[in-house]
Design a protein around this motif. Structure first.
Motif, short mmCIF file in Angstrom:
data_model
loop_
_atom_site.label_atom_id
_atom_site.label_comp_id
_atom_site.label_asym_id
_atom_site.label_seq_id
_atom_site.Cartn_x
_atom_site.Cartn_y
_atom_site.Cartn_z
N ARG A 82 7.48 -21.87 -46.17
CA ARG A 82 6.58 -20.64 -46.24
C ARG A 82 7.01 -19.44 -45.98
NH1 ARG A 82 1.36 -22.45 -45.41
NH2 ARG A 82 -0.09 -20.89 -47.14
N PRO A 83 7.55 -19.13 -46.49
CA PRO A 83 8.09 -17.67 -45.49
C PRO A 83 7.37 -16.67 -46.57
CG PRO A 83 9.68 -17.98 -46.92
CD PRO A 83 8.95 -19.08 -47.13
N TRP A 84 6.55 -15.23 -44.84
CA TRP A 84 5.54 -14.65 -45.99
C TRP A 84 6.40 -12.80 -45.47
CZ3 TRP A 84 0.59 -14.66 -48.02
CH2 TRP A 84 0.31 -15.84 -47.15
N ALA A 85 6.08 -12.06 -46.69
CA ALA A 85 6.66 -10.89 -46.10
C ALA A 85 5.12 -9.66 -46.51
CB ALA A 85 7.56 -10.37 -47.92
N LEU A 86 5.11 -8.91 -45.40
CA LEU A 86 3.55 -8.02 -45.47
C LEU A 86 4.87 -7.20 -45.87
CD1 LEU A 86 1.20 -6.98 -44.51
CD2 LEU A 86 2.40 -6.49 -42.16
N VAL A 87 3.83 -6.45 -46.92
CA VAL A 87 4.26 -4.85 -48.08
C VAL A 87 2.84 -3.97 -47.37
CG1 VAL A 87 4.98 -3.56 -50.36
CG2 VAL A 87 5.68 -5.77 -49.47
N ARG B 34 11.50 -13.24 -55.45
CA ARG B 34 12.69 -13.61 -54.70
C ARG B 34 12.34 -15.43 -53.97
NH1 ARG B 34 14.13 -9.47 -56.43
NH2 ARG B 34 16.44 -8.13 -56.14
N GLY B 35 10.90 -15.19 -53.62
CA GLY B 35 10.68 -17.22 -53.33
C GLY B 35 9.94 -16.50 -51.90
N PHE B 36 9.04 -15.09 -51.45
CA PHE B 36 8.71 -14.97 -50.32
C PHE B 36 7.17 -15.05 -51.18
CE2 PHE B 36 12.38 -12.58 -49.13
CZ PHE B 36 12.19 -13.41 -48.31
N ASN B 37 6.45 -15.74 -49.95
CA ASN B 37 4.91 -15.43 -50.26
C ASN B 37 4.20 -13.53 -49.73
OD1 ASN B 37 4.20 -18.38 -50.83
ND2 ASN B 37 4.37 -18.27 -48.91
N VAL B 38 3.35 -13.08 -50.37
CA VAL B 38 3.22 -11.98 -49.55
C VAL B 38 1.85 -11.21 -49.41
CG1 VAL B 38 3.23 -9.69 -50.60
CG2 VAL B 38 4.90 -11.16 -51.56
N LEU B 39 2.05 -11.05 -48.23
CA LEU B 39 0.92 -10.30 -47.04
C LEU B 39 0.33 -8.85 -48.11
CD1 LEU B 39 1.02 -11.39 -43.92
CD2 LEU B 39 -1.38 -11.85 -45.27
N LEU B 40 -1.01 -8.24 -49.10
CA LEU B 40 -0.65 -7.27 -49.66
C LEU B 40 -1.60 -6.46 -48.42
CD1 LEU B 40 -1.66 -8.86 -52.96
CD2 LEU B 40 0.74 -7.55 -52.84
N ASP C 193 -1.89 -12.90 -49.56
CA ASP C 193 -3.30 -12.72 -48.81
C ASP C 193 -3.56 -11.05 -49.61
OD1 ASP C 193 -3.89 -15.27 -48.97
OD2 ASP C 193 -3.39 -15.31 -46.71
N ILE C 194 -4.82 -10.63 -48.49
CA ILE C 194 -5.25 -9.47 -48.81
C ILE C 194 -5.77 -8.84 -47.43
CG2 ILE C 194 -6.53 -7.79 -50.00
CD1 ILE C 194 -6.15 -8.50 -52.18
N ILE C 195 -5.14 -7.22 -46.90
CA ILE C 195 -5.66 -7.04 -45.68
C ILE C 195 -5.95 -5.36 -46.15
CG2 ILE C 195 -5.09 -6.32 -43.25
CD1 ILE C 195 -1.89 -7.86 -43.94
N VAL C 196 -7.39 -5.21 -46.55
CA VAL C 196 -7.90 -4.27 -46.72
C VAL C 196 -8.09 -3.09 -45.03
CG1 VAL C 196 -9.59 -2.73 -47.45
CG2 VAL C 196 -8.76 -5.13 -48.51
N ALA C 197 -7.25 -2.39 -44.88
CA ALA C 197 -7.71 -1.51 -43.68
C ALA C 197 -6.69 -0.06 -43.70
CB ALA C 197 -6.78 -2.15 -42.24
N ASP C 198 -7.29 0.07 -43.60
CA ASP C 198 -7.71 2.46 -44.13
C ASP C 198 -6.09 2.23 -42.70
OD1 ASP C 198 -7.21 4.70 -43.57
OD2 ASP C 198 -9.15 5.60 -44.61
N ALA C 199 -5.02 3.28 -43.32
CA ALA C 199 -3.88 3.27 -42.24
C ALA C 199 -4.39 4.85 -41.86
CB ALA C 199 -2.28 3.38 -43.02
#
Length: 189
Positions: free
Chosen positions: A20-25, A43-49, A74-80
């Motif tokens: 279960r590899p993840w990428a964060l964008v 390309r087969g990644f689970n993605v943190l959005l 998965d979703i991450i709501v955070a103001d950069a």
């Protein structure tokens, strides 16, 4: 270099390893970030959005789930613009095998204008996005990436770092920081 990872067949595949590899964008709610999230899922990644607008992120997540039903998103709501919210991203990666991080957060930080016309808030927003957020996020994610090697960080910037644009002095400087930070980080590792 980073675009070649997506353009060449299988170049990014070496970072998709383990269970279960993840990428964060970051900045995944539209534009380049959204396109990269699709490409990683393909390309087969689970993605943190990551993004600051939960409604947009929910929409992107639904699109991705329809296109890639065997992946997780998965979703991450955070103001950069609020560097203290890096902790929300750090919490979201716990228990996930994150092997790819794409830092795509960016904004000109207000209207295109002369520096003398910029408000203190415009300047602070641009510096927080382009200078403060990036090293803080990198610092909290590096232990995960080192543990999950081989891993990858891609920092998306703008050509204004090398070719500063009129009325975008602060944005140009923030992008130059991103470029210098990225090169220095590559030398460290």
């Amino acid at each position: 270099m980073s675009w070649r990872l997506f353009a060449r067949n299988n170049a990014i595949e070496r970072f998709r390893h383990g269970e279960r590899p993840w990428a964060l964008v970051t900045g995944a709610s539209d534009g380049i970030g959204k396109a990269l999230a699709h490409s990683l899922a393909d390309r087969g990644f689970n993605v943190l959005l990551h993004g600051r607008n939960s409604a947009k992120l929910d929409q992107v997540r639904e699109e991705l789930l329809l296109a890639y039903p065997t992946r997780e998103f998965d979703i991450i709501v955070a103001d950069a613009t609020q560097p203290a919210l890096v902790s929300k991203v750090a919490e979201a990666v716990v228990g996930k095998r994150v092997t790819v991080v794409i830092n795509n957060v960016g904004d000109v930080g207000g209207p295109v204008q002369l520096v003398t016309n910029a408000t203190a808030e415009d300047i602070e927003k641009c510096i927080n996005l382009g200078v403060s957020w990036l090293p803080r996020l990198t610092r909290v994610l590096l232990p995960h990436l080192i543990t999950n090697q081989p891993s990858l960080i891609i920092n998306i910037g703008s050509l204004v770092a090398e070719h500063p644009a009129p009325y975008l002095a602060i944005y140009s400087a923030a992008n130059a920081y991103t470029q210098a930070f990225t090169h220095a980080l590559a030398v460290e590792n």
